[in-house]
Design a protein around this motif. Structure first.
Motif, PDB file in Angstrom:
ATOM      1  N   VAL A  42       0.531   4.068  -2.434  1.00  0.00           N
ATOM      2  CA  VAL A  42       0.643   5.381  -2.664  1.00  0.00           C
ATOM      3  C   VAL A  42       2.075   6.536  -3.117  1.00  0.00           C
ATOM      4  O   VAL A  42       1.705   7.643  -3.343  1.00  0.00           O
ATOM      5  N   ASP A  46     -10.407   4.420   2.070  1.00  0.00           N
ATOM      6  CA  ASP A  46      -9.588   5.446   1.937  1.00  0.00           C
ATOM      7  C   ASP A  46      -9.294   4.693   3.838  1.00  0.00           C
ATOM      8  O   ASP A  46      -8.091   5.061   4.377  1.00  0.00           O
ATOM      9  N   ILE A  97       0.373  -1.202  -0.419  1.00  0.00           N
ATOM     10  CA  ILE A  97      -0.684  -0.185   0.056  1.00  0.00           C
ATOM     11  C   ILE A  97       1.163   1.417  -0.132  1.00  0.00           C
ATOM     12  O   ILE A  97       0.959   2.107  -1.110  1.00  0.00           O
ATOM     13  N   ILE A 108      -6.366   2.817   3.684  1.00  0.00           N
ATOM     14  CA  ILE A 108      -4.743   3.072   3.555  1.00  0.00           C
ATOM     15  C   ILE A 108      -4.401   3.605   4.610  1.00  0.00           C
ATOM     16  O   ILE A 108      -3.210   3.607   4.576  1.00  0.00           O
TER      17      ILE A 108
END
Length: 230
Positions: free
Chosen positions: A129, A139, A125, A142
């Motif tokens: 990003v 969201d 992740i 994350i």
């Protein structure tokens, strides 16, 4: 939720920069400390390099068995494929990007491969990003992942700041003397003298064979001796 993700992203980037800064100092301290220790001979007749290798071997712990890791979720496998599609070396060959961007994507590909093999979801992740890829995750997930990664980096920073290498990097000559003496005592190196340790510290600091005042004093005495002989 976007605001929460933004805050989590800012927090993580700050902690990561802090970790990189602390890690650089740690590595510098580690190099200098190991070099100083390699020049402190327990046996004056023993070669420095052999003894240094023995010191390193004596501090190595047996490798621990790696735990079984859970399989990656389908969503994380998709993220991995997106990263690979964006960063695969074959794709970068003819890509019209800067050298800096090329290096970033190449590094991301290597990191993603390692993370995938280790089944490290948080690392995948993070990489996605960094590459600003669209990923099909909430969201909240994350943000939670970035905070988890940031927490681990904070723990590593705390360990770095309690290490001998960190203290070495922030110590003067007297404190460095005490650090090496403590290491010598723990290893039973009872024959090491303060003079040996100070000499090794000054060598590593680029001041060997002594301080500037020592060098000036020896030069003055040498000049006096030459005048006496002539």
């Amino acid at each position: 939720m976007r605001n929460d993700l933004h805050r989590a992203s800012l927090y993580f980037r700050f902690i990561r920069e802090e970790h990189e800064h602390h890690h650089e100092i740690f590595l510098k301290g580690q190099r200098e400390l190991l070099e100083a220790l390699s020049r402190v001979r327990v046996d004056p007749t023993a070669p420095v390099n052999n003894q240094h290798q023995q010191n390193q071997n004596s501090n190595q712990a047996p490798p621990a068995a790696e735990p079984e890791l859970p399989d990656l979720s389908a969503d994380l496998k998709k993220i991995y494929r997106k990263i690979v599609t964006d960063t695969h070396p074959d794709k970068l060959v003819n890509a019209k990007i800067s050298e800096k961007e090329h290096s970033k994507k190449n590094e991301a590909y290597i990191r993603a491969t390692v993370a995938f093999n280790k089944k490290d979801e948080d690392a995948l992740i993070e990489i996605a990003v960094d590459l600003e890829l669209e990923i099909d995750l909430p969201d909240e997930q994350i943000a939670k992942s970035l905070r988890s990664r940031g927490g681990k980096l904070e723990d590593q920073i705390a360990k770095i700041k309690s290490s001998p290498e960190w203290y070495w990097a922030h110590s003067d000559e007297n404190r460095r003397l005490q650090i090496i003496k403590e290491i010598c005592q723990r290893n039973g190196w009872i024959l090491v003298t303060d003079e040996q340790i100070i000499e090794s510290i000054r060598y590593v600091a680029g001041m060997h064979p002594g301080t500037k005042d020592d060098v000036r004093e020896r030069a003055r005495k040498a000049m006096q001796e030459r005048h006496r002989i002539t």
